[in-house]
Design a protein around this motif. Structure first.
Motif, PDB file in Angstrom:
ATOM      1  N   MET A 168     -40.914 -30.380 -66.562  1.00  0.00           N
ATOM      2  CA  MET A 168     -41.928 -31.236 -67.109  1.00  0.00           C
ATOM      3  C   MET A 168     -43.235 -30.462 -67.159  1.00  0.00           C
ATOM      4  O   MET A 168     -43.611 -29.794 -66.222  1.00  0.00           O
ATOM      5  CB  MET A 168     -42.101 -32.485 -66.240  1.00  0.00           C
ATOM      6  CG  MET A 168     -43.322 -33.246 -66.604  1.00  0.00           C
ATOM      7  SD  MET A 168     -43.780 -34.748 -65.695  1.00  0.00           S
ATOM      8  CE  MET A 168     -42.849 -34.820 -64.260  1.00  0.00           C
ATOM      9  N   LYS A 169     -43.937 -30.515 -68.264  1.00  0.00           N
ATOM     10  CA  LYS A 169     -45.257 -29.924 -68.390  1.00  0.00           C
ATOM     11  C   LYS A 169     -46.172 -30.953 -69.041  1.00  0.00           C
ATOM     12  O   LYS A 169     -45.863 -31.477 -70.097  1.00  0.00           O
ATOM     13  CB  LYS A 169     -45.207 -28.651 -69.210  1.00  0.00           C
ATOM     14  CG  LYS A 169     -46.544 -27.969 -69.313  1.00  0.00           C
ATOM     15  CD  LYS A 169     -46.439 -26.662 -70.048  1.00  0.00           C
ATOM     16  CE  LYS A 169     -47.822 -26.053 -70.175  1.00  0.00           C
ATOM     17  NZ  LYS A 169     -47.818 -24.820 -70.918  1.00  0.00           N
ATOM     18  N   ALA A 170     -47.250 -31.241 -68.385  1.00  0.00           N
ATOM     19  CA  ALA A 170     -48.236 -32.189 -68.898  1.00  0.00           C
ATOM     20  C   ALA A 170     -49.607 -31.636 -68.566  1.00  0.00           C
ATOM     21  O   ALA A 170     -49.782 -30.983 -67.532  1.00  0.00           O
ATOM     22  CB  ALA A 170     -48.036 -33.551 -68.259  1.00  0.00           C
ATOM     23  N   GLN A 171     -50.585 -31.898 -69.424  1.00  0.00           N
ATOM     24  CA  GLN A 171     -51.920 -31.358 -69.172  1.00  0.00           C
ATOM     25  C   GLN A 171     -52.996 -32.192 -69.841  1.00  0.00           C
ATOM     26  O   GLN A 171     -52.710 -32.979 -70.742  1.00  0.00           O
ATOM     27  CB  GLN A 171     -52.012 -29.922 -69.648  1.00  0.00           C
ATOM     28  CG  GLN A 171     -51.724 -29.743 -71.124  1.00  0.00           C
ATOM     29  CD  GLN A 171     -51.564 -28.278 -71.490  1.00  0.00           C
ATOM     30  OE1 GLN A 171     -51.167 -27.458 -70.675  1.00  0.00           O
ATOM     31  NE2 GLN A 171     -51.877 -27.951 -72.719  1.00  0.00           N
ATOM     32  N   ASP A 172     -54.222 -31.995 -69.385  1.00  0.00           N
ATOM     33  CA  ASP A 172     -55.370 -32.653 -69.970  1.00  0.00           C
ATOM     34  C   ASP A 172     -56.583 -31.782 -69.688  1.00  0.00           C
ATOM     35  O   ASP A 172     -56.664 -31.131 -68.642  1.00  0.00           O
ATOM     36  CB  ASP A 172     -55.568 -34.045 -69.367  1.00  0.00           C
ATOM     37  CG  ASP A 172     -56.443 -34.960 -70.217  1.00  0.00           C
ATOM     38  OD1 ASP A 172     -56.856 -34.541 -71.317  1.00  0.00           O
ATOM     39  OD2 ASP A 172     -56.700 -36.085 -69.776  1.00  0.00           O
ATOM     40  N   ALA A 173     -57.525 -31.729 -70.611  1.00  0.00           N
ATOM     41  CA  ALA A 173     -58.780 -31.000 -70.434  1.00  0.00           C
ATOM     42  C   ALA A 173     -59.898 -31.849 -71.020  1.00  0.00           C
ATOM     43  O   ALA A 173     -59.730 -32.454 -72.075  1.00  0.00           O
ATOM     44  CB  ALA A 173     -58.718 -29.643 -71.123  1.00  0.00           C
ATOM     45  N   LEU A 174     -61.009 -31.886 -70.313  1.00  0.00           N
ATOM     46  CA  LEU A 174     -62.148 -32.706 -70.726  1.00  0.00           C
ATOM     47  C   LEU A 174     -63.421 -31.885 -70.662  1.00  0.00           C
ATOM     48  O   LEU A 174     -63.570 -31.036 -69.796  1.00  0.00           O
ATOM     49  CB  LEU A 174     -62.333 -33.886 -69.758  1.00  0.00           C
ATOM     50  CG  LEU A 174     -61.129 -34.641 -69.255  1.00  0.00           C
ATOM     51  CD1 LEU A 174     -61.517 -35.460 -68.055  1.00  0.00           C
ATOM     52  CD2 LEU A 174     -60.604 -35.528 -70.349  1.00  0.00           C
TER      53      LEU A 174
END
Length: 131
Positions: free
Chosen positions: A1-7
């Motif tokens: 599983m690979k999940a990401q977020d950048a803000l």
């Protein structure tokens, strides 16, 4: 599983609260254990507080806050526009009012490091457990 977020978030004292809310939602969605969520929120708060206290905003007046799940690891990252300086945990006692951020990160994260190749990016990893 690979999940990401950048803000991109404001270079402001209120930013840790915004990031904590978003990170908690992300980790809950990806079924992280409550212990991992608690530790991740501590680490991201300290990383952002350090950037806002000691760093420099990017040209747009923000900092970049990012996280990703890669296999069994949660990776956290905070980038500000500052260059140079020394980032090293210092010893503190229970009466210290400041200067504890990197020491807290060092104690809570499984691993952390700094990349100063383009601004100052503080990274941390935590072992991910799910429920």
């Amino acid at each position: 599983m690979k999940a990401q977020d950048a803000l991109r978030l404001p270079f402001a004292a209120s930013t840790p609260g915004i990031a904590r809310t978003r990170l908690a939602s992300f980790l809950t969605l990806h079924r992280a254990s409550s212990d991992v969520i608690d530790d991740a929120l501590i680490v991201i708060s300290e990383m952002i507080a350090n950037a806002v206290s000691h760093g420099v905003p990017g040209q747009d007046g923000t900092i970049e806050v990012a996280w990703s799940i890669k296999g069994t690891l949660l990776e956290l990252s905070v980038l500000d526009g500052g260059v140079g300086g020394r980032l090293k945990p210092i010893d503190f006692d229970e009466d210290s009012l400041s200067g504890r951020g990197l020491s807290i990160i060092n104690r809570v994260a499984d691993r952390w490091w700094v990349d100063m190749s383009a601004g100052t990016r503080v990274n941390a990893e935590l072992a991910l457990t799910t429920y």
